[in-house]
Scaffold this motif. Structure first.
Motif, PDB file in Angstrom:
ATOM      1  N   ARG A 118       0.833  -1.318  -0.008  1.00  0.00           N
ATOM      2  CA  ARG A 118       0.232   0.102   0.018  1.00  0.00           C
ATOM      3  C   ARG A 118       0.808   1.358  -0.037  1.00  0.00           C
ATOM      4  O   ARG A 118       0.287   2.473   0.084  1.00  0.00           O
ATOM      5  N   ALA A 119       2.170   1.229   0.138  1.00  0.00           N
ATOM      6  CA  ALA A 119       3.007   2.219   0.059  1.00  0.00           C
ATOM      7  C   ALA A 119       2.915   2.924  -1.101  1.00  0.00           C
ATOM      8  O   ALA A 119       2.980   2.348  -2.385  1.00  0.00           O
ATOM      9  N   ILE A 120       2.921   4.229  -1.263  1.00  0.00           N
ATOM     10  CA  ILE A 120       3.286   5.203  -2.443  1.00  0.00           C
ATOM     11  C   ILE A 120       4.795   5.266  -2.745  1.00  0.00           C
ATOM     12  O   ILE A 120       5.493   5.628  -1.998  1.00  0.00           O
ATOM     13  N   PRO A 121       5.229   4.906  -3.935  1.00  0.00           N
ATOM     14  CA  PRO A 121       6.579   4.970  -4.304  1.00  0.00           C
ATOM     15  C   PRO A 121       7.138   6.524  -3.927  1.00  0.00           C
ATOM     16  O   PRO A 121       6.466   7.525  -4.136  1.00  0.00           O
ATOM     17  N   ARG A 122       8.153   6.848  -3.477  1.00  0.00           N
ATOM     18  CA  ARG A 122       8.812   7.913  -3.159  1.00  0.00           C
ATOM     19  C   ARG A 122       9.128   9.067  -4.296  1.00  0.00           C
ATOM     20  O   ARG A 122       8.768  10.086  -3.996  1.00  0.00           O
ATOM     21  N   THR A 123       9.251   8.505  -5.498  1.00  0.00           N
ATOM     22  CA  THR A 123       9.508   9.432  -6.816  1.00  0.00           C
ATOM     23  C   THR A 123       8.240   9.944  -6.956  1.00  0.00           C
ATOM     24  O   THR A 123       7.687  11.260  -7.411  1.00  0.00           O
ATOM     25  N   ARG A 124       7.240   9.226  -6.629  1.00  0.00           N
ATOM     26  CA  ARG A 124       5.641   9.694  -7.046  1.00  0.00           C
ATOM     27  C   ARG A 124       5.288  10.707  -6.009  1.00  0.00           C
ATOM     28  O   ARG A 124       4.536  11.733  -6.330  1.00  0.00           O
ATOM     29  N   LEU A 125       5.602  10.331  -4.782  1.00  0.00           N
ATOM     30  CA  LEU A 125       5.598  11.405  -3.589  1.00  0.00           C
ATOM     31  C   LEU A 125       6.235  12.774  -3.870  1.00  0.00           C
ATOM     32  O   LEU A 125       5.584  13.823  -3.841  1.00  0.00           O
ATOM     33  N   ASP A 126       7.376  12.581  -4.447  1.00  0.00           N
ATOM     34  CA  ASP A 126       8.029  13.849  -4.673  1.00  0.00           C
ATOM     35  C   ASP A 126       7.499  14.758  -5.842  1.00  0.00           C
ATOM     36  O   ASP A 126       7.438  15.816  -5.641  1.00  0.00           O
ATOM     37  N   LYS A 127       6.893  13.981  -7.065  1.00  0.00           N
ATOM     38  CA  LYS A 127       6.320  14.578  -7.856  1.00  0.00           C
ATOM     39  C   LYS A 127       5.095  15.473  -7.662  1.00  0.00           C
ATOM     40  O   LYS A 127       4.712  16.478  -7.846  1.00  0.00           O
ATOM     41  N   LEU A 128       4.181  14.650  -6.590  1.00  0.00           N
ATOM     42  CA  LEU A 128       3.020  15.229  -5.876  1.00  0.00           C
ATOM     43  C   LEU A 128       3.354  16.471  -5.244  1.00  0.00           C
ATOM     44  O   LEU A 128       2.620  17.339  -5.216  1.00  0.00           O
ATOM     45  N   PHE A 129       4.364  16.286  -4.323  1.00  0.00           N
ATOM     46  CA  PHE A 129       4.497  17.430  -3.175  1.00  0.00           C
ATOM     47  C   PHE A 129       5.133  18.708  -3.916  1.00  0.00           C
ATOM     48  O   PHE A 129       5.046  19.770  -3.364  1.00  0.00           O
ATOM     49  N   THR A 130       5.765  18.413  -4.868  1.00  0.00           N
ATOM     50  CA  THR A 130       6.330  19.648  -5.843  1.00  0.00           C
ATOM     51  C   THR A 130       5.415  20.037  -6.878  1.00  0.00           C
ATOM     52  O   THR A 130       5.937  21.144  -7.496  1.00  0.00           O
ATOM     53  N   ASP A 131       4.449  19.739  -7.102  1.00  0.00           N
ATOM     54  CA  ASP A 131       3.490  20.199  -8.196  1.00  0.00           C
ATOM     55  C   ASP A 131       2.722  21.376  -7.754  1.00  0.00           C
ATOM     56  O   ASP A 131       2.035  21.388  -6.952  1.00  0.00           O
ATOM     57  N   TYR A 294       2.115  -1.853   8.462  1.00  0.00           N
ATOM     58  CA  TYR A 294       2.208  -0.581   7.979  1.00  0.00           C
ATOM     59  C   TYR A 294       3.564  -0.890   7.414  1.00  0.00           C
ATOM     60  O   TYR A 294       4.080  -0.223   6.425  1.00  0.00           O
ATOM     61  N   VAL A 295       4.389  -1.845   7.777  1.00  0.00           N
ATOM     62  CA  VAL A 295       5.912  -2.054   7.454  1.00  0.00           C
ATOM     63  C   VAL A 295       6.443  -3.104   6.417  1.00  0.00           C
ATOM     64  O   VAL A 295       7.377  -3.547   6.452  1.00  0.00           O
ATOM     65  N   LYS A 296       4.864  -3.929   6.010  1.00  0.00           N
ATOM     66  CA  LYS A 296       5.464  -4.831   5.061  1.00  0.00           C
ATOM     67  C   LYS A 296       6.191  -4.399   3.765  1.00  0.00           C
ATOM     68  O   LYS A 296       5.446  -3.463   2.955  1.00  0.00           O
ATOM     69  N   LEU A 297       7.498  -4.888   3.497  1.00  0.00           N
ATOM     70  CA  LEU A 297       8.306  -4.268   2.621  1.00  0.00           C
ATOM     71  C   LEU A 297       7.881  -4.603   1.391  1.00  0.00           C
ATOM     72  O   LEU A 297       7.117  -5.634   1.175  1.00  0.00           O
ATOM     73  N   SER A 298       8.292  -3.771   0.287  1.00  0.00           N
ATOM     74  CA  SER A 298       8.023  -4.039  -1.134  1.00  0.00           C
ATOM     75  C   SER A 298       8.384  -5.270  -1.790  1.00  0.00           C
ATOM     76  O   SER A 298       9.479  -5.927  -1.191  1.00  0.00           O
ATOM     77  N   GLU A 299       7.710  -5.441  -3.042  1.00  0.00           N
ATOM     78  CA  GLU A 299       8.474  -6.656  -3.905  1.00  0.00           C
ATOM     79  C   GLU A 299       9.866  -6.272  -4.278  1.00  0.00           C
ATOM     80  O   GLU A 299      10.749  -6.932  -4.507  1.00  0.00           O
ATOM     81  N   GLU A 300      10.066  -4.906  -4.534  1.00  0.00           N
ATOM     82  CA  GLU A 300      11.439  -4.427  -4.830  1.00  0.00           C
ATOM     83  C   GLU A 300      12.714  -4.670  -3.745  1.00  0.00           C
ATOM     84  O   GLU A 300      13.564  -5.295  -3.986  1.00  0.00           O
ATOM     85  N   THR A 301      11.997  -4.594  -2.449  1.00  0.00           N
ATOM     86  CA  THR A 301      12.981  -5.128  -1.265  1.00  0.00           C
ATOM     87  C   THR A 301      13.241  -6.605  -1.310  1.00  0.00           C
ATOM     88  O   THR A 301      14.366  -7.182  -0.922  1.00  0.00           O
TER      89      THR A 301
END
Length: 319
Positions: A118-131, A294-301
Motif C-alpha cells: 500500500r506504500a506510494i513510491p517515493r518518486t511519485r510522492l516527490d512529484k506530488l509534493f512539488t507540483d 504498515y511496514v510490510k516491505l515491497s516486492e523491490e525489497t
C-alpha cells in the motif's frame, strides 16, 4: 477508559418520542473529535433527510438500508466507514433508551481486499509534493501527513495554538485520547508559515468557504478561524481532493487514500533500516504487533534481498 457524557434528553420530551433529527443532533454534539463528528455527520445527514421528523423509535431496517444504498457500489472500506457511523449512533440511542431494537441488524460489514503493497513510491510522492498545480494548503497537508506519519484525523484537528514551529512539532490528541507530539521535517517547515499567513489561532487547515454562523450546519466555535471566518477542513473533503489529485499518478487510476501516506512513511523508514522500536516511536502505536501491516516491505525489497543473498553473487564479489 475515558467516559464521554452525552447530553440528556430535554426534560419535557420523553426519550421514546424524540425525533430522528433531534437525536442525531444530540448524538453529534457529544462527539468531541472534530473529524469524527464531521465524518459521522455526513452519514447521519442521509438518515435525517429520510426520517427527520419521525420518532427515533420508529426507525426500521428499511430506513438504514436506504441510507446505505448511496454507498452500495463504493469500496468496502467506504461502506464500512459509513456503516460504523450508523452502528455508533444506534448503540448510543439504545443506551439512551430511545431505540428498543437495532435497525442495522440486517447490514453487515464488507470484507476489504488485501493489497500486497500500500506504500506510494517515493518518486511519485516527490512529484506530488512539488507540483504547483495543487494548492498550498494541500501540499502542506500532504507533506505534513507523510513527514509526521500521523493519522489524517490528528493533523486535520490541529490548531495553530498546537504548533511549535521552532522545534517542528505539533500537539495532537491520539486515537486513544492521549496528548502526544508529532514531528515534521524541512519540507513542511518551509511551507507552513506561508499557509498560516500570520494567523495566530484557529484551525491550521481551513475549508474553502466561510462557515455558516447558524443553522444545523454551523460548526463549533473552536472549528472556525477568528480571522477569516472559514471552518476547519473536513476529512471527507480532504480525502476527495487527495484522490482527485493522485488519480493520474496511481497505476490503477483510482487515486490514493490519505491513510496511505501514513503507510508510505512507515514503510519507507523501515526500508531505510529503522528499527521496530524507532518505528513505534514515530507511529505512536501502543503495540509493536500493530506495526506489521504498515511496514510490510515491497516486492523491490524482496528482490534486492534475494539478489544479495545469492551464493553465486557472493562468489563473484569474492573474486
Amino acid at each position: 477508559m475515558s467516559v464521554v457524557l452525552f447530553p440528556t434528553p430535554p426534560a419535557d420530551t420523553p426519550a421514546s418520542r424524540e425525533s430522528v433529527a433531534a437525536a442525531v443532533d444530540r448524538y453529534l454534539d457529544g462527539i468531541k473529535t472534530t473529524t469524527t463528528r464531521d465524518g459521522y455527520a455526513e452519514t447521519l445527514a442521509r438518515l435525517t433527510t429520510r426520517a427527520a421528523s419521525r420518532d427515533t423509535a420508529s426507525l426500521t431496517p428499511d430506513d438504514y438500508a436506504a441510507v446505505m444504498d448511496l454507498w452500495d457500489a463504493a469500496a468496502a472500506a467506504t461502506w464500512n466507514r459509513h456503516l460504523s457511523a450508523l452502528t455508533s449512533f444506534t448503540a448510543w440511542a439504545q443506551r439512551q433508551e430511545i431505540l428498543a431494537t437495532n435497525p442495522g441488524r440486517r447490514l453487515e460489514r464488507r470484507k476489504t481486499a488485501r493489497r500486497g503493497d500500500r506504500a506510494i513510491p517515493r518518486t511519485r510522492l516527490d512529484k506530488l509534493f512539488t507540483d504547483d498545480r495543487h494548492s498550498l494548503r494541500e501540499r502542506v497537508f500532504w507533506r505534513m501527513l507523510h513527514e509526521t506519519a500521523a493519522r489524517a484525523e490528528e493533523i486535520l484537528s490541529l490548531n495553530i495554538e498546537d504548533l511549535d514551529l521552532e522545534f517542528r512539532r505539533g500537539r495532537v490528541r491520539s486515537k486513544g485520547g492521549a496528548i502526544e507530539y508529532v514531528h515534521w521535517a524541512t519540507g513542511t517547515a518551509r511551507l507552513l508559515p506561508r499557509l498560516l499567513q500570520g494567523r495566530t489561532s484557529g484551525p491550521v487547515f481551513l475549508a474553502d468557504r466561510r462557515a455558516p454562523t447558524s443553522g444545523p450546519r454551523a460548526p463549533a466555535a473552536a472549528d472556525i478561524c477568528p480571522t477569516t471566518g472559514r471552518g476547519r477542513l473536513s476529512y471527507p473533503r480532504a480525502e476527495y481532493l487527495f484522490k482527485q489529485a493522485t488519480a493520474q499518478l496511481d497505476p490503477h487510476k483510482k487515486g490514493w487514500t490519505l491513510h496511505q501516506l501514513r503507510h508510505s512513511a512507515l514503510q519507507h523508514l523501515a526500508a531505510d533500516g529503522r528499527t521496530a522500536l524507532e518505528l513505534q516511536a514515530k507511529s505512536r502505536h501502543q503495540h509493536l504487533a500493530s506495526l506489521g501491516r504498515y511496514v510490510k516491505l515491497s516486492e523491490e525489497t524482496s528482490a534486492k534481498v534475494t539478489a544479495e543473498a545469492d551464493p553465486a553473487a557472493r562468489r563473484r564479489r569474492g573474486r
